[in-house]
Design a protein around this motif. Structure first.
Motif, mmCIF file in Angstrom:
data_model
loop_
_atom_site.group_PDB
_atom_site.id
_atom_site.type_symbol
_atom_site.label_atom_id
_atom_site.label_comp_id
_atom_site.label_asym_id
_atom_site.label_seq_id
_atom_site.Cartn_x
_atom_site.Cartn_y
_atom_site.Cartn_z
ATOM 1 N N UNK A 450 11.447 -4.417 -30.514
ATOM 2 C CA UNK A 450 11.629 -3.031 -30.952
ATOM 3 C C UNK A 450 10.290 -2.362 -31.233
ATOM 4 N N UNK A 451 9.435 -3.050 -31.980
ATOM 5 C CA UNK A 451 8.147 -2.449 -32.365
ATOM 6 C C UNK A 451 7.242 -2.246 -31.154
ATOM 7 N N UNK A 452 7.384 -3.099 -30.136
ATOM 8 C CA UNK A 452 6.591 -2.923 -28.909
ATOM 9 C C UNK A 452 7.065 -1.686 -28.148
ATOM 10 N N UNK A 453 8.381 -1.517 -28.017
ATOM 11 C CA UNK A 453 8.920 -0.376 -27.298
ATOM 12 C C UNK A 453 8.661 0.930 -28.040
ATOM 13 N N UNK A 454 8.428 0.857 -29.339
ATOM 14 C CA UNK A 454 8.132 2.039 -30.142
ATOM 15 C C UNK A 454 6.851 2.737 -29.668
ATOM 16 N N UNK A 455 5.964 1.999 -28.994
ATOM 17 C CA UNK A 455 4.690 2.563 -28.528
ATOM 18 C C UNK A 455 4.796 3.179 -27.136
ATOM 19 N N UNK A 456 6.002 3.213 -26.550
ATOM 20 C CA UNK A 456 6.231 3.780 -25.207
ATOM 21 C C UNK A 456 5.304 3.184 -24.147
ATOM 22 N N UNK A 457 5.301 1.862 -23.966
ATOM 23 C CA UNK A 457 4.377 1.250 -23.006
ATOM 24 C C UNK A 457 4.805 1.505 -21.564
ATOM 25 N N UNK A 458 3.826 1.508 -20.646
ATOM 26 C CA UNK A 458 4.150 1.574 -19.217
ATOM 27 C C UNK A 458 3.703 0.316 -18.466
ATOM 28 N N UNK A 459 3.158 -0.648 -19.203
ATOM 29 C CA UNK A 459 2.800 -1.954 -18.621
ATOM 30 C C UNK A 459 3.192 -3.015 -19.653
ATOM 31 N N UNK A 460 4.316 -3.680 -19.411
ATOM 32 C CA UNK A 460 4.835 -4.682 -20.341
ATOM 33 C C UNK A 460 4.320 -6.066 -19.983
ATOM 34 N N UNK A 461 3.788 -6.775 -20.966
ATOM 35 C CA UNK A 461 3.368 -8.160 -20.799
ATOM 36 C C UNK A 461 4.223 -9.010 -21.726
#
Length: 635
Positions: A450-461
């Protein structure tokens, strides 16, 4: 043989019921998977069966001739003792002498070794020694004198797994083995070996796992804990998904029918006078039963993932001639790659070949020794690391999320508060005010995502994202990643997860070599098996080719007879070489025979066996080279 019976088991934590009035049986030879959402009570049920916890209600019968062994997610050790002492901590006579034997070999105490060999002969325990060595080798466990407190999380998990498998090998034949997520922290080769081990051994198994290929390979029955009940499905994971969907559809139809009946009965109840003494008692009772059925809710709540991804520019990431080593261990040797929009790449390789180091270099957390890593201006990384959440003392879930942002933008243009976003991830209002250190392992993983998606990433590792996640959450994560428009880089030992998502693989083969394979994990394994098959088929004609052209008689092991002379004219140097080969080959063959006898004696430690095995391989390769040269000179 009947192993376990449970009748009406009930367990709650405070006001939260885990399961209510469940009954089941386990018989000898059963192989069962237990699945459920995180926090529903899988691990608690295993601990109840192991006698570590007691149910609130119900009866539990375990056959007195059955030993129950439990492999837990968080293993417990004597932190002050060595790996060897922890693995052989049982007071079983065979375990005791094995512990003494391994310690004597480590100390090079010849007198004690001889004494232990005598005891092992008396107990007829050499088969156990061979099994112990196999388990330790396959799980890559060395340095038995290291103190357990110095081990990493993955090493601890493998040591605990080795201890469990060794323990059940020394127990009598009637053992119920219960395993809670045994594949976490194992590489693919170890997982495949464990599959074969559990299938070949006569083991009765109750297993909690998120690895669907492992589940299908090992078990033949699935139990699911849901809404305080237990449901049983015979067959594989695909059959479970189909049968569960049919069950939910049937339950929904039953609820609709009950709602219609409830409306009629409610109307009848309202028409009755307040004095109900004359009213049919049975119909009143039936009304409340119908009301309960009609108001039943089939909640199939799932994590919902809808993110507003940051815009991707034309340039993603370029890695040019990247080198990285740790001392004499090369991780990357001139790695070159340009990432493209929407790529889905899987990373596989044995533990310790540098997968996590590669990710750290890509993220800029670790510098390369040389080369360049150029990251596009629009790239926003989302790093789901194995490290997990950085727990902050005395902080609640909602407070933790608000440290990232108060509101979360959605793909449709709207936004959600932190509390609303938490509810999408199945954190109820009550759960949102729970302290971080009280969350289960799966809940922490869900919060981390959840906290990772909160930053609106466009490259997920994603580095081992499937560890500790339940199967329903995994299914939702897979659907989200399938529709995700950004780049995805996945390190995972979950073969099913990789097969569903990746387009191609970076295969870390060791020694700094990274191969770009155009396919998923299953296709890679098919290629490897085909290569092994061809190599096996190619060896036989090669051996025959060596023998047929020889004009002089040879011994059965392809060694030349001592009085053999070459049939062609040789130079002075070639004659010398020919004579040296004829002298060297019998010595090598004799050493090979002697080493084979040592290995078959069954009195060697793991380190000695490995050393001898390595020498055997070297001798075999040297003999083959000399035999080929001998043939060239003799014809």
């Amino acid at each position: 043989m009947h192993y376990v019976s449970a009748e009406g088991l009930t367990k709650s934590f405070g006001v939260n019921p885990l399961f209510n009035n469940i009954s089941f049986h386990i018989n000898e030879g059963d192989k069962i998977a237990l699945i459920a959402r995180n926090g529903v009570g899988k691990s608690t049920l295993l601990r109840i069966l192991a006698g570590q916890e007691t149910p609130d209600k119900g009866k539990l019968f375990v056959n007195k001739d059955v030993t129950v062994a439990l492999f837990e997610q968080d293993p417990h050790f004597d932190e002050t003792k060595t790996v060897l002492e922890n693995i052989f901590s049982s007071n079983n006579p065979i375990m005791t002498v094995m512990r003494e034997y391994e310690a004597a070999i480590e100390a090079d105490n010849g007198e004690k070794i001889t004494e232990c060999i005598g005891k092992i002969d008396e107990l007829g325990a050499w088969d156990y020694e061979a099994k112990v060595q196999q388990i330790l080798a396959k799980l890559n466990i060395h340095h038995l004198q290291n103190v357990v407190s110095s081990l990493s999380g993955g090493q601890r998990k493998r040591v605990a797994l080795a201890k469990t498998l060794i323990d059940i090998g020394f127990e009598h034949q009637h053992t119920l083995l219960m395993m809670d997520e045994p594949t976490n922290h194992l590489d693919v080769a170890m997982i495949e070996w464990l599959e074969n081990y559990l299938n070949q051994e006569s083991i009765t198994l109750l297993l909690v796992t998120h690895d669907r290929y492992f589940l299908d390979a090992v078990v033949d029955e699935i139990w699911e804990l849901e809404r305080e009940n237990m449901y049983t499905y015979v067959g594989d994971y695909e059959n479970y998904v189909e049968k569960k969907a049919a069950r939910i559809e049937s339950e929904l139809a039953s609820i609709d029918k009950a709602k219609n009946e409830y409306r009629k009965e409610l109307e009848w109840m309202r028409k009755q006078p307040k004095a109900r003494t004359t009213k049919s008692k049975s119909r009143q009772d039936n009304f409340y039963e119908v009301e309960a059925r009609a108001k039943q809710k089939i909640e199939d709540a799932q994590v919902q993932l809808q993110v507003k991804m940051s815009r991707l520019g034309g340039k993603i990431v370029e890695m040019k001639k990247v080198y990285k080593s740790y001392g004499d261990l090369p991780i990357l040797k001139g790695f070159d790659y340009n990432f493209s929009k929407g790529e889905r790449i899987g990373i596989i390789g044995k533990n310790g070949v540098g997968k996590s180091t590669f990710l750290n270099i890509l993220l800029g957390l670790e510098p390369p020794d040389s080369g360049k890593v150029n990251v596009g201006d629009t790239i926003v990384f989302g790093n789901f690391s194995q490290q997990g959440l950085v727990i902050k003392e005395n902080m609640r879930v909602i407070e933790y999320v608000k440290t990232f942002a108060e509101n979360f933008p959605l793909a449709n243009g709207g936004s959600l508060t932190a509390a609303q976003f938490l509810e999408l991830f199945l954190f109820t209002p009550d759960k949102q005010y729970t302290y971080l250190n009280s969350l289960s392992g799966g809940e922490k993983k869900r919060l981390q995502l959840l906290t990772i998606l909160f930053t609106n990433p466009n490259f997920l590792i994603l580095d081992e994202p499937t560890n500790d996640l339940d199967l329903p959450t995994l299914a939702v994560l897979e659907r989200f990643l399938t529709e995700y428009q950004g780049c995805v880089l996945i390190v995972s030992h979950d073969r099913y997860f990789m097969d569903r998502l990746v387009d191609h693989l970076f295969v870390f083969e060791g020694n700094g070599v990274v191969r770009d394979f155009p396919g998923n994990y299953t296709l890679l394994r098919l290629e490897e098996k085909e290569k092994e098959k061809k190599q096996g088929a190619g060896n036989k004609p090669q051996e025959e080719k060596k023998v047929e052209p020889m004009s002089q008689p040879v011994t059965s092991n392809l060694l030349p007879v001592t009085n053999t002379t070459p049939t062609k004219k040789l130079s002075f140097k070639e004659k010398q070489e020919f004579e040296q080969i004829e002298k060297a080959m019998p010595k090598l063959e004799a050493e090979k025979v002697a080493l084979a006898e040592q290995m078959s004696a069954g009195n060697l430690s793991f380190d000695e066996l490995k050393k001898i095995s390595d020498r055997m391989i070297a001798i075999t390769e040297e003999l083959e080279a000399k035999e080929l040269r001998w043939l060239e000179l003799s014809v």
